[in-house]
Scaffold this motif. Structure first.
Motif, PDB file in Angstrom:
ATOM      1  N   ARG A 142       0.818  -1.202   0.000  1.00  0.00           N
ATOM      2  CA  ARG A 142       0.000   0.000   0.000  1.00  0.00           C
ATOM      3  C   ARG A 142       0.857   1.260   0.000  1.00  0.00           C
ATOM      4  O   ARG A 142       0.351   2.330  -0.293  1.00  0.00           O
ATOM      5  CB  ARG A 142      -0.972  -0.009   1.173  1.00  0.00           C
ATOM      6  CG  ARG A 142      -0.392   0.439   2.454  1.00  0.00           C
ATOM      7  CD  ARG A 142      -1.446   0.603   3.529  1.00  0.00           C
ATOM      8  NE  ARG A 142      -0.781   1.228   4.650  1.00  0.00           N
ATOM      9  CZ  ARG A 142      -1.355   1.944   5.567  1.00  0.00           C
ATOM     10  NH1 ARG A 142      -2.640   2.120   5.543  1.00  0.00           N
ATOM     11  NH2 ARG A 142      -0.657   2.489   6.543  1.00  0.00           N
ATOM     12  N   GLU A 143       2.162   1.146   0.308  1.00  0.00           N
ATOM     13  CA  GLU A 143       2.981   2.350   0.257  1.00  0.00           C
ATOM     14  C   GLU A 143       3.912   2.353  -0.931  1.00  0.00           C
ATOM     15  O   GLU A 143       4.877   3.125  -0.955  1.00  0.00           O
ATOM     16  CB  GLU A 143       3.764   2.526   1.566  1.00  0.00           C
ATOM     17  CG  GLU A 143       2.832   2.511   2.753  1.00  0.00           C
ATOM     18  CD  GLU A 143       3.389   3.220   3.970  1.00  0.00           C
ATOM     19  OE1 GLU A 143       4.562   3.621   3.951  1.00  0.00           O
ATOM     20  OE2 GLU A 143       2.634   3.375   4.945  1.00  0.00           O
ATOM     21  N   SER A 144       3.668   1.518  -1.930  1.00  0.00           N
ATOM     22  CA  SER A 144       4.558   1.557  -3.091  1.00  0.00           C
ATOM     23  C   SER A 144       3.788   1.341  -4.381  1.00  0.00           C
ATOM     24  O   SER A 144       2.664   0.888  -4.382  1.00  0.00           O
ATOM     25  CB  SER A 144       5.657   0.516  -2.946  1.00  0.00           C
ATOM     26  OG  SER A 144       5.085  -0.759  -3.003  1.00  0.00           O
TER      27      SER A 144
ATOM     28  N   PRO B 210       1.182   8.531   3.205  1.00  0.00           N
ATOM     29  CA  PRO B 210       2.009   7.584   2.454  1.00  0.00           C
ATOM     30  C   PRO B 210       1.215   6.462   1.790  1.00  0.00           C
ATOM     31  O   PRO B 210       1.687   5.842   0.854  1.00  0.00           O
ATOM     32  CB  PRO B 210       2.964   7.026   3.517  1.00  0.00           C
ATOM     33  CG  PRO B 210       2.354   7.341   4.822  1.00  0.00           C
ATOM     34  CD  PRO B 210       1.500   8.551   4.626  1.00  0.00           C
ATOM     35  N   TRP B 211       0.003   6.181   2.321  1.00  0.00           N
ATOM     36  CA  TRP B 211      -0.750   5.052   1.758  1.00  0.00           C
ATOM     37  C   TRP B 211      -1.667   5.477   0.620  1.00  0.00           C
ATOM     38  O   TRP B 211      -2.286   4.635  -0.017  1.00  0.00           O
ATOM     39  CB  TRP B 211      -1.591   4.402   2.847  1.00  0.00           C
ATOM     40  CG  TRP B 211      -2.513   5.369   3.513  1.00  0.00           C
ATOM     41  CD1 TRP B 211      -3.739   5.775   3.055  1.00  0.00           C
ATOM     42  CD2 TRP B 211      -2.285   6.080   4.721  1.00  0.00           C
ATOM     43  NE1 TRP B 211      -4.279   6.688   3.913  1.00  0.00           N
ATOM     44  CE2 TRP B 211      -3.415   6.898   4.944  1.00  0.00           C
ATOM     45  CE3 TRP B 211      -1.238   6.107   5.650  1.00  0.00           C
ATOM     46  CZ2 TRP B 211      -3.516   7.739   6.054  1.00  0.00           C
ATOM     47  CZ3 TRP B 211      -1.355   6.934   6.743  1.00  0.00           C
ATOM     48  CH2 TRP B 211      -2.477   7.739   6.946  1.00  0.00           C
TER      49      TRP B 211
ATOM     50  N   LYS C 141       2.663   6.382  -5.321  1.00  0.00           N
ATOM     51  CA  LYS C 141       2.583   6.682  -3.897  1.00  0.00           C
ATOM     52  C   LYS C 141       3.684   7.686  -3.551  1.00  0.00           C
ATOM     53  O   LYS C 141       4.728   7.716  -4.216  1.00  0.00           O
ATOM     54  CB  LYS C 141       2.771   5.401  -3.072  1.00  0.00           C
ATOM     55  CG  LYS C 141       1.689   4.357  -3.289  1.00  0.00           C
ATOM     56  CD  LYS C 141       0.384   4.745  -2.622  1.00  0.00           C
ATOM     57  CE  LYS C 141      -0.812   3.991  -3.181  1.00  0.00           C
ATOM     58  NZ  LYS C 141      -0.843   2.580  -2.845  1.00  0.00           N
TER      59      LYS C 141
ATOM     60  N   ALA D 230       6.035   7.772  -1.544  1.00  0.00           N
ATOM     61  CA  ALA D 230       7.387   7.250  -1.332  1.00  0.00           C
ATOM     62  C   ALA D 230       8.180   7.195  -2.634  1.00  0.00           C
ATOM     63  O   ALA D 230       9.406   7.173  -2.618  1.00  0.00           O
ATOM     64  CB  ALA D 230       7.315   5.854  -0.709  1.00  0.00           C
TER      65      ALA D 230
END
Ligand SMILES: Nc1ncnc2c1ncn2[C@@H]1O[C@H](COP(=O)(O)OP(=O)(O)OP(=O)(O)O)[C@@H](O)[C@H]1O
Ligand SMILES: Nc1ncnc2c1ncn2[C@@H]1O[C@H](COP(=O)(O)OP(=O)(O)OP(=O)(O)O)[C@@H](O)[C@H]1O
Ligand SMILES: [Mg+2]
Ligand SMILES: [Mg+2]
Lengths: 246, 292, 237, 246, 237
Positions: free
Chosen positions: D244-246, E83-84, E123, E125
């Motif tokens: 979920r963070e990439s 971040p999500w 995202k 990141a």
């Protein structure tokens, strides 16, 4: 202070619910005695309950100490060694999945009916939540910190000590809060399986004699104990976490 | 058919032979009964639940019943399952304990909290000992293992038809002190109890009639009845049950509904003398004959 | 005194920048400019041997052919201060991570030189953005490394503080090989011994002023270089 | 895949330790039967064990579902309402500390002897770790996000939904991992409270008869079940968080 | 079109800044400069009614005497992206938080105008520092508020992107009351309708160029103003 007051308010609410149940369902008193009756019994048997409670407190204290210690050490082991992680984690889950009740009789056969088996039970029961919570925290170190440490030429051990562990302290706090609640259960289960002292023993004894009021008095004391422990740990953890970043 | 629930004192074992056989041979159905048999985890619970009306009948122990009535549980004995004591003080065969007088300073395990101290105290009294001379340990369900592993020196509450066989199978010999031979008034080990305010006397009478018939069958056909018992559930078919079955047969009450009032009066007096109950209840507060 | 080592970066990152060759002269400040998202931070991470998200094929070698890891100090684009450690502890983190005695006097001295003497015992949460950036700068200066990579180290500072910090860094990093990523052409013109602009099409060099760095911002030569950079940058993206 | 392999390796290691204990201590078989004996019993009684295991699996599934659901709901309640927090948290701690066996007659009185009481036990036992872990996460939302949401004119409910809950998902993951391990214990304890089916029943039965080999067989099956559940949940959570963070 | 409202800030913050009066003219861009740590962010937080660490005694009032909360958009000094959530979801966060339909087309359009069309589904990141800042800028622009507070919104951008972003922001925030905190004097000289320098001794105003903003950076008038600001700032800290 506020926490104490909250605990007190919560206790009052519980009492109210309990009394409400009595009024609405009017269950027989040998299944659920009224608060008044239990209070009376508690007061009359205060010496007896106090004596047994002291034993349990002692077991809980030791269990909490060693369980937390072992949990922390294991989590660190797991976090630092992929090999340990590969093998130990499923074993941990497995060991936890074996109900302590099932092992308790065997444990007591090995360790005897003294205090040791109860402390071991308390340790066993809090070991997993502490390990698991702390380990999760250790594995979630923000990547930026780790990059930084790497360029600084840090050894893994020092990264662990100066970065990963402090970054995982909030998670350890969550684990400790769980432990505060579970340690008393562990001790009581230990006493239940075989003992001649302690609140768990008193409960069984009272239950066997159909003295439900005395059993509930012991249950209440145990509950109050756990609640106090939880409130204390929660307050400590919260305050520590707040302080350390300001 | 009338539905009724019977709470056992413990998992199904040969002590419950008459119930199982009655069920298997259709004796309950003959009486227009549909009986659900439920095993609890804690033998202290069934009488409570019966008193609360959650079951028509519960299997309990006579000594406990006296205490429970004094604690205010609305219960009466309505039938008898096993009409002799089964309880015994069990030691290892090679134990230095040759009489209850040798218990001084020893660890004694027990499982069902309740009257153990009274029973123990009573059999030690002739030897000049009191309950304070020993250490009582609650060993819960590990009676024979705790003895065999040496964690305790003796256990009270072992069933002579069960624990002795169990130890024999494990290759350790045990020795029993029979309580009724050590000066205790005799009593009924397993009884049916019910809440007198809620019970349906007729239904219980029919239940007892069915188990009476089953008991007769068991006595007449010990081998066949064992096969019936064994085949009701795979976990019942083992060596221990086979041995225990033989030892249990002679102890079943042949007249489950019949009341021996004197037995209950004697035991009540004994408990009063031992200081375990504050007063002496009249017998008709403790037992009833549902066929009357 | 620690002296710098020359480094050459040659190679390409698929999808980010084409084949390029970036020389970092020993003991000099090399400035790297370029549009946002072009890959400057990625390049720094590659040099610092940190995990990067690109496929880099090429070589990053030191003149003396010794391995680079362990000889680099890296100041990242975000301050990355440990929130539970005081400013002083953050600044001496490197020593602690290497198991050396932390030089607290030097740390306190540097903190006072960046104007944070009064803040040494505060936690990062109690600092302003620019103050945090200065703490991260001091932490990097505390590392006694021959090669120093600075990723927009002065971006959160006001003009005056920025000039002071530039001077301080130049003084303390004298003789080291420095790679400075910046978005400020006048900064590059002020401190750069070599100036490069990274764009999607490759690396272009811009001649730095001749005067010894740090130069006066309003020196005509510096202004000319700044102007040249501006126009180059305008074309770059 | 690797996880499965790791689980397998761990199982082998456990077996080795166990066999080692047998060789070194040679305990009587009513204390610790040998792996071979247990394996033999397990095979012989596979129909029996399988039948009971199915019941337990069903209870665990239901318990996990409802326990997680209630835990999530409670944590959200606690996180949004300071009043609930004041009162409910100590009560939660208190409720956990009351040994189930004290409640068993009450539960049976209210819920009967069927599956419901077991599911309730499983729910009760995982309720606290899920609530506690998720609640901790909800209370640790980075302040910057909350400031941002405030200036955006968000209602508390929407802040919860769009910011606090997603930010607390890793903590919920920790809670779920604990739940995966505890749910089977809960079901088994529920079965101990009174049942005629299920692995817990089988264990007690075997234990009461000193059939330690059958008890261990049941314990092993339960352990394998939990381990599989834990590995699945762990893998799911880890993969989800990574994705979920990439 | 949303139009701005004038605001006056008068008051003092114990230990931070003395009694001052900062007028924000309706529909105009007011620039605030000042040394790092002087209290600019704190002032913005006070205006946005966010918890600040200081004792502020004074008044923050709108011309129309209506309450301010709910009429302010605030872009903080750090990007604070979730971040999500994807870039697009981050950018439409405000609408979602208010329970409105997110205007995805507008969001995608703005993202392409800040050069991030290709990054809409990534995202945070996976973004560079400057890209993250632009996402935060778009998120702020998506808020349709009469008052907009920007805390160093362009600090992580290269000169060219920065100029483009300034123009975009001026276009889209036309008519709003904007308070811009910046460390870049030329930025203030380029976009400011009013320019103030905050220092420990109080607030000082600097006359902005007369030309309509955004001005050309190399316009002589702009350069003069930039120079004046530089010298004021040099004296300020
Ligand atoms: N949470 C806090 N607790 C205590 N002190 C704080 C806190 N936040 C900021 N400060 C202090 O308040 C002062 C003003 O901070 P502020 O963030 O407003 O500065 P600033 O002008 O925005 O600086 P910069 O340009 O570096 O962002 C600083 O000295 C800082 O150390
Ligand atoms: N972890 C990642 N995963 C995928 N893509 C990434 C990742 N980090 C950066 N990128 C992409 O790589 C490109 C280069 O990023 P980088 O951070 O090197 O840019 P930069 O030149 O430092 O930009 P800035 O000036 O904005 O800091 C950007 O387009 C960015 O979107
Ligand atoms: Mg960058
Ligand atoms: Mg600021």
């Amino acid at each position: 202070m506020t926490r104490l007051r909250n605990g007190f308010a919560a206790a009052l609410l519980l009492l109210a619910i309990w009394q409400g149940l009595i009024w609405v369902l009017s269950p027989p008193k040998f299944i659920l005695p009224s608060p008044a009756l239990v209070a009376e019994t508690m007061w009359k048997s205060r010496a007896l309950i106090g004596e047994h409670a002291l034993i349990t407190i002692y077991e809980v204290g030791l269990g909490l100490f060693f369980g937390t210690l072992f949990g922390i050490v294991t989590a660190i082991q797991l976090a630092t060694s992929p090999a340990a992680r590969t093998l130990l984690r499923p074993i941990l889950a497995f060991s936890q999945a074996i109900p302590v009740f099932a092992l308790a009789p065997i444990l007591t056969l090995w360790l005897g009916y003294g205090m040791l088996s109860k402390v071991v039970m308390a340790v066993l029961i809090i070991y997993f939540p502490v390990t698991s919570a702390f380990f999760d925290g250790l594995m979630r170190t923000p990547a930026g910190y780790l990059d930084l440490a790497r360029t600084m030429g840090a050894t893994n051990r020092r990264i662990l000590w100066h970065i990963r562990i402090p970054a995982a302290v909030p998670s350890l706090g969550s684990g400790l809060k769980l432990a505060a609640v579970y340690a008393p259960i562990g001790a009581v289960i230990g006493e239940w399986v075989g003992a001649s002292k302690g609140l768990g023993y008193l409960m069984l004894l009272a239950n066997g004699r159909a003295k439900t009021d005395l059993m509930f008095a012991a249950v209440l004391v145990l509950g109050a104990l756990s609640m106090a422990l939880y409130i204390a740990v929660d307050a400590g953890v919260t305050r520590y976490l707040k302080r350390r970043e300001s | 058919a009338d539905k009724m629930t019977v709470l056992l004192d413990w998992f199904i074992n040969p002590d419950h032979g008459p119930l199982i056989v009655a069920e298997e041979l259709g004796y309950f159905a003959e009486q227009n009964l549909e009986v659900e048999i439920v095993a609890p985890a804690d033998p202290a619970d069934p009488p409570k639940l019966a008193a609360a009306g959650k079951a028509e009948l519960a299997i309990g122990y006579q000594p406990q019943l006296h205490l429970q009535i004094h604690e205010g549980l609305p219960l009466k004995r309505v039938g008898t399952l096993v009409a002799t004591p089964l309880n015994c003080l069990l030691v290892l065969n090679d134990s230095p304990i040759k009489s209850p007088g040798d218990l001084k300073g020893k660890k004694v395990g027990f499982s069902v909290a309740g009257v153990e101290e009274a029973l123990l105290g009573a059999i030690m009294a002739p030897h000049g000992l009191t309950i304070d001379d020993i250490e009582l340990v609650n060993v819960n369900w590990s009676l024979s293992p705790s003895l065999m592993s040496g964690q305790v020196d003796a256990v009270i509450g072992a069933f002579r038809n069960f624990e002795l066989n169990q130890m024999e199978i494990e290759g350790v010999d045990g020795r029993c002190f029979y309580l009724e031979e050590e000066g205790l008034p005799s009593y009924d080990e397993l009884i049916y109890v019910a809440n007198p305010d809620l019970m349906d006397k007729d239904m219980i009478a029919r239940f007892l009639a069915a188990t009476e018939k089953a008991t007769q069958y068991i006595i007449n056909h010990p081998r066949k009845s064992w096969l019936i018992f064994r085949d009701t559930s795979p976990e019942l078919n083992d060596e221990l049950n086979a041995k225990a079955w033989v030892d249990t047969l002679p102890r079943f009450a042949l007249r489950p509904a019949a009341v021996d009032a004197g037995r209950y009066a004697r035991f009540e007096t004994f408990l009063k003398d031992a200081g375990l109950v504050p007063s002496v209840n009249p017998v008709d507060m403790i037992v009833m004959d549902v066929t009357e | 005194m620690t002296t710098g080592v020359g480094i050459t970066v040659t190679g390409q990152a698929t999808g980010l920048f084409p084949a390029l060759s970036l020389p970092l002269r020993a003991g000099a400040w090399t400035c790297l400019l370029g549009p946002s998202g072009v890959g400057k931070t990625t390049l720094l991470r590659l040099i610092a041997d940190l995990p990067a998200h690109v496929d880099f094929s090429g070589d990053i070698t030191a003149e003396d052919d010794q391995p680079l890891p362990g000889r680099i100090a890296y100041m990242a684009q975000s301050a990355l201060l440990l929130p539970w450690a005081s400013v002083l502890d953050n600044v001496t983190l490197g020593a602690k991570l290497r198991g050396n005695r932390a030089d607290r006097d030097r740390a306190l001295n540097l903190l006072s030189r960046v104007g944070l003497a009064d803040h040494a015992h505060k936690k990062p949460a109690a600092l302003s953005g620019g103050q945090r950036q200065r703490v991260a700068l001091v932490r990097t200066l505390m590392e006694d490394r021959p090669v120093v990579l600075l990723d927009e180290p002065f971006s959160a500072l006001d003009a005056k503080t920025r000039a002071e910090m530039q001077e301080l860094a130049m003084e303390l990093l004298q003789g080291r090989t420095v790679l400075l990523v910046t978005h400020d052409p006048s900064e590059a013109a002020r401190v750069g011994h070599a100036i490069h602009v990274l764009s999607e099409t490759g690396l272009e060099s811009v001649a730095p002023p001749n005067a010894p760095a740090p130069r006066a911002v309003d020196d005509p030569e510096t202004l000319t270089a700044t102007g040249a950079l501006y126009s180059k940058l305008r074309g770059a993206a």
